[in-house]
Motif scaffolding. Structure first.
Motif: not given
Length: 113
Positions: A46-48, A53-55, A59-61
């Protein structure tokens, strides 16, 4: 004044998009190789800006936080342990100092005689 330069690219926008997708896929593979766990991989991708697509990172955190067991707060008594070691150290230094003074006095008496 020089004439204007026009865009001379022959590649279409679809071909450029394919190259971007290949680059993102390669970047995801590298991130997966160097990350320690799933959350680390998601964070790095995500930082890069190469996340699939869709991530959605939030929500993951949040799911990761819920899955972690909560630790009970423990109080340690380190101060008491330090005091006892200081007292023990003082006692040993006093004993060694007493031994040294007795050795010195015995040496002096043997030299005089």
């Amino acid at each position: 004044m020089p004439p204007k330069v026009t865009d001379t690219r022959t590649a279409s926008a679809e071909a450029l998009h394919a190259v971007e997708a290949e680059t993102a896929l390669a970047a995801r593979r590298i991130v997966a190789t160097y990350s320690h766990d799933f959350l680390d991989a998601v964070t790095l991708s995500c930082m890069l800006g190469v996340e699939p697509e869709g991530l959605i990172y939030r929500k993951v955190a949040a799911e990761h936080e819920e899955a972690q067991p909560k630790k009970a707060a423990k109080r340690t008594r380190k101060a008491a342990a330090k005091k006892t070691t200081k007292k023990a150290a003082k006692k040993t230094t006093k004993k060694t100092a007493a031994k040294k003074t007795t050795k010195k006095t015995t040496k002096k008496t043997t030299k005089k005689a």
